[in-house]
Design a protein around this motif. Structure first.
Motif, short mmCIF file in Angstrom:
data_model
loop_
_atom_site.label_atom_id
_atom_site.label_comp_id
_atom_site.label_asym_id
_atom_site.label_seq_id
_atom_site.Cartn_x
_atom_site.Cartn_y
_atom_site.Cartn_z
N UNK A 127 -32.31 -7.02 31.26
CA UNK A 127 -31.21 -6.29 31.88
C UNK A 127 -30.83 -5.09 31.01
N UNK A 128 -30.29 -4.07 31.65
CA UNK A 128 -29.82 -2.91 30.90
C UNK A 128 -30.93 -2.04 30.36
N UNK A 129 -32.14 -2.24 30.81
CA UNK A 129 -33.25 -1.41 30.39
C UNK A 129 -33.53 -0.34 31.46
N UNK A 130 -34.41 0.59 31.16
CA UNK A 130 -34.84 1.51 32.21
C UNK A 130 -35.74 0.76 33.18
N UNK A 131 -36.76 0.05 32.69
CA UNK A 131 -37.62 -0.83 33.47
C UNK A 131 -37.50 -2.22 32.88
N UNK A 132 -37.28 -3.21 33.76
CA UNK A 132 -37.12 -4.56 33.24
C UNK A 132 -38.41 -5.11 32.66
N UNK A 133 -39.45 -5.24 33.51
CA UNK A 133 -40.75 -5.78 33.09
C UNK A 133 -41.84 -4.89 33.67
N UNK A 134 -42.76 -4.43 32.83
CA UNK A 134 -43.87 -3.58 33.27
C UNK A 134 -45.18 -4.30 32.94
N UNK A 135 -45.91 -4.68 34.00
CA UNK A 135 -47.19 -5.37 33.81
C UNK A 135 -48.33 -4.59 34.47
N UNK A 136 -48.30 -3.28 34.38
CA UNK A 136 -49.34 -2.46 34.98
C UNK A 136 -50.67 -2.62 34.23
N UNK A 137 -51.72 -2.56 34.98
CA UNK A 137 -53.10 -2.51 34.46
C UNK A 137 -53.40 -3.70 33.57
N UNK A 138 -53.06 -4.84 34.07
CA UNK A 138 -53.35 -6.06 33.34
C UNK A 138 -53.99 -7.06 34.29
N UNK A 139 -54.95 -7.81 33.82
CA UNK A 139 -55.68 -8.77 34.66
C UNK A 139 -55.18 -10.19 34.46
N UNK A 140 -54.06 -10.34 33.81
CA UNK A 140 -53.56 -11.66 33.47
C UNK A 140 -53.01 -12.38 34.69
N UNK A 141 -52.88 -13.69 34.53
CA UNK A 141 -52.18 -14.55 35.48
C UNK A 141 -50.71 -14.53 35.05
N UNK A 142 -49.89 -13.83 35.84
CA UNK A 142 -48.49 -13.64 35.45
C UNK A 142 -47.64 -14.70 36.12
N UNK A 143 -46.82 -15.39 35.31
CA UNK A 143 -45.94 -16.43 35.83
C UNK A 143 -44.53 -16.18 35.32
N UNK A 144 -43.60 -16.07 36.29
CA UNK A 144 -42.20 -15.83 35.96
C UNK A 144 -41.37 -16.94 36.61
N UNK A 145 -40.55 -17.60 35.83
CA UNK A 145 -39.74 -18.69 36.39
C UNK A 145 -38.36 -18.70 35.74
N UNK A 146 -37.37 -19.08 36.55
CA UNK A 146 -35.98 -19.27 36.11
C UNK A 146 -35.49 -18.10 35.26
N UNK A 147 -35.79 -16.91 35.71
CA UNK A 147 -35.46 -15.71 34.95
C UNK A 147 -34.58 -14.78 35.76
N UNK A 148 -34.04 -13.75 35.09
CA UNK A 148 -33.22 -12.74 35.74
C UNK A 148 -33.72 -11.37 35.31
N UNK A 149 -34.13 -10.60 36.29
CA UNK A 149 -34.54 -9.21 36.04
C UNK A 149 -33.56 -8.35 36.82
N UNK A 150 -32.39 -8.16 36.25
CA UNK A 150 -31.25 -7.58 36.97
C UNK A 150 -30.68 -6.38 36.22
N UNK A 151 -30.13 -5.44 36.97
CA UNK A 151 -29.30 -4.39 36.37
C UNK A 151 -30.05 -3.42 35.50
N UNK A 152 -31.31 -3.13 35.82
CA UNK A 152 -32.05 -2.12 35.08
C UNK A 152 -31.94 -0.78 35.78
N UNK A 153 -32.07 0.32 35.03
CA UNK A 153 -31.81 1.64 35.59
C UNK A 153 -32.84 2.03 36.64
N UNK A 154 -34.06 1.61 36.50
CA UNK A 154 -35.11 1.91 37.47
C UNK A 154 -35.59 0.60 38.09
N UNK A 155 -36.91 0.43 38.14
CA UNK A 155 -37.46 -0.74 38.80
C UNK A 155 -37.21 -2.00 37.96
N UNK A 156 -37.03 -3.13 38.67
CA UNK A 156 -36.85 -4.38 37.94
C UNK A 156 -38.16 -4.89 37.37
#
Length: 520
Positions: A127-156
């Motif tokens: 929270x409070x960032x310009x971008x919350x989470x950036x996972x561009x150009x990655x081949x990983x298996x991304x898993x997000x659970x019980x989290x909050x990506x809120x209130x960022x200035x641009x994309x969450x």
């Protein structure tokens, strides 16, 4: 010398073995920004704050777990070139960030070109960032659970990645642009996710991606689209979710789409394998823009419908409702449907806005009393039989009639009879002109006194005469006639008795003269 060389190699092997084990099994505590060059678990002993740009935790070795232990990593500001946690690439191992808050960086968690194993965010707040989470150009298996990506200035959250993305019990709310944005992923699965209040779309997916499966997810009150799916992805499959109150549309899909038990606004919509499909809830205040409709509640707008959609609309307390459709204007799509469990379901095959209600111009009007006009009866006339002349006891003549002519023009006009005294004969003059008014008729009596030296005559309208002669030679003639009540009757267009009255007057005069001669 050989012994020394053996000892050196043994020492190197021992050191390498120990270092490797220590790196794999190490558990370190940190209280400041650092570069992680060794695998292991790093636990924050306290909040960590930095005013420096760049990465606070720069991860260069894997597998690594950063355990925030409930602490916060704070940066120099969202408008700076900085990141809370940065992941380097070149590894197929895993990375985990858990139980931490990342606040005040240009990018909260920067996984761009990161490892190709698993990237796990569990119980993380970005929270409070310009971008919350950036996972561009990655081949990983991304898993997000019980989290909050809120209130960022641009994309969450943003990811242009080829690996799968799984999101569970996480919010992407109140970000300055899109809440969740991904392209080219091999598949996205969302369960129990909330995307609300973003100043952009709630979720944008597509590109060369595979299938996007969204279950039990709430997408509300975003300023653009609730869910936007653009071309070249395979399939968008949404079930058990709510899409409502979004600015441009609740769902705008350019790819094959299926909905199962999806609430769009207040309606529930089910479609299967539509090539393209749009759906948006419409508030009742926006439905009643036409003056000739009456809707009961909110509706739903469907477009780009090639097949059919099952639409269920709440009916409230109404026992019978119509399904109205608005395209160029409101029409009744289906009528007199009986709700089941407070809702009505209908299968639709046409684009348009659908709502329950009743067309105002098709509603049954209330019964009103209508005054029955009262017609004025036409004038009728009853003819008086011709008078008969009989001899009196003293040899005189008596002219009389047994009936009186009655002429009725209106219910208010009645016949009136006037009788002369016993010493005279009643008669009428044939030379008078009839008169009458529409307001009221005035009866006129003409009396001729049968004496030797005088005759009195008063004439007006047509009258009926009655003659009588008594034994003393005095005769009385009483005439009563209702005056003419209309111009038509006065002019002779209607029934009249003027001619008869004239004849009677002549007869009375002849009788009088005969009597006088006889006396002489």
């Amino acid at each position: 010398m050989i012994a020394a060389a053996v000892l050196t190699v043994a020492s190197m092997l021992l050191a390498g073995g120990i270092a490797g084990v220590a790196s794999a099994d190490s558990h370190r505590t940190v209280d400041s920004c650092t570069t992680i060059n060794e695998s292991g678990t790093y636990t924050l002993a306290s909040d960590v704050e930095t005013s420096e740009t760049g990465a606070c935790f720069d991860v260069q070795a894997y597998p690594v777990t950063i355990d925030g232990d409930g602490h916060t990593i704070s940066g120099p500001g969202s408008d700076t070139d900085s990141s809370g946690v940065s992941l380097a690439g070149g590894s197929s191992d895993d990375f985990t960030l858990q139980d931490a808050t990342v606040d005040g960086f240009g990018t909260g968690v920067d996984a761009t070109y990161g490892p190709s194993g698993q990237i796990v965010l569990q119980s993380v707040t970005a929270t409070g960032n310009d971008v919350g989470v950036d996972a561009d150009y990655v081949a990983a298996d991304i898993q997000i659970s019980e989290s909050r990506v809120d209130g960022n200035a641009e994309v969450g959250f943003t990811a242009a990645s080829s690996g799968p993305i799984t999101v569970d019990a996480t919010t992407f709310n109140d970000n300055g642009a899109t809440g969740f944005h991904t392209t080219e992923s091999s598949g996205v699965t969302m369960t129990a996710v909330e995307l609300s209040g973003n100043d952009g779309s709630g979720m944008v997916v597509g590109g060369r991606g595979d299938t996007y499966t969204i279950e039990d997810t709430t997408v509300t009150d975003n300023s653009k689209h609730g869910i936007k799916a653009f071309s070249n992805a395979v399939h968008l499959d949404i079930s058990g979710s709510t899409l409502a109150g979004n600015g441009e549309s609740d769902l705008n899909s350019d790819i094959r789409t299926s909905l199962a038990d999806v609430q769009v606004g207040d309606a529930t919509v089910d479609v299967e394998d539509e090539e393209e499909f749009d759906a948006t809830g419409v508030p009742q205040s926006d439905l009643n823009s036409d003056s000739d409709d009456r809707t009961f509640d909110d509706g739903v707008a469907l477009s780009r419908l090639d097949g059919s959609a099952e639409v269920t609309l709440p009916s409230g307390s109404h026992d019978s409702v119509d399904v109205l459709r608005h395209a160029d204007g409101w029409t009744t799509y289906e009528s007199a449907l009986q709700p089941t469990d407070g809702a009505v379901s209908v299968t639709v095959q046409d684009d348009g806005t659908y709502a329950l209600g009743e067309r105002a111009d098709e509603a049954t009007p209330e019964e009103t009393a209508t005054a029955t006009p009262t017609s004025t009866p036409e004038a009728t006339a009853t003819q008086t039989p011709e008078p008969s002349t009989t001899a009196g006891a003293d040899g005189g003549l008596s002219a009389s009639s047994s009936d009186t002519t009655t002429e009725t023009a209106t219910p208010d006009e009645t016949d009136r009879d006037t009788s002369g005294g016993s010493d005279g004969v009643s008669s009428s003059s044939a030379d008078e002109t009839p008169t009458g008014t529409e307001e009221q008729s005035t009866p006129v009596t003409v009396t001729v006194t049968g004496s030797d030296d005088s005759t009195t005559s008063s004439s007006e309208t047509d009258q009926e005469d009655t003659e009588s002669a008594d034994e003393s030679g005095e005769s009385t003639d009483t005439a009563t006639e209702e005056s003419v009540s209309s111009p038509e009757e006065a002019s002779g267009d209607g029934p009249g008795l003027g001619g008869l009255a004239a004849l009677l007057a002549l007869a009375a005069t002849a009788l009088l003269l005969s009597t006088r001669r006889r006396r002489e």
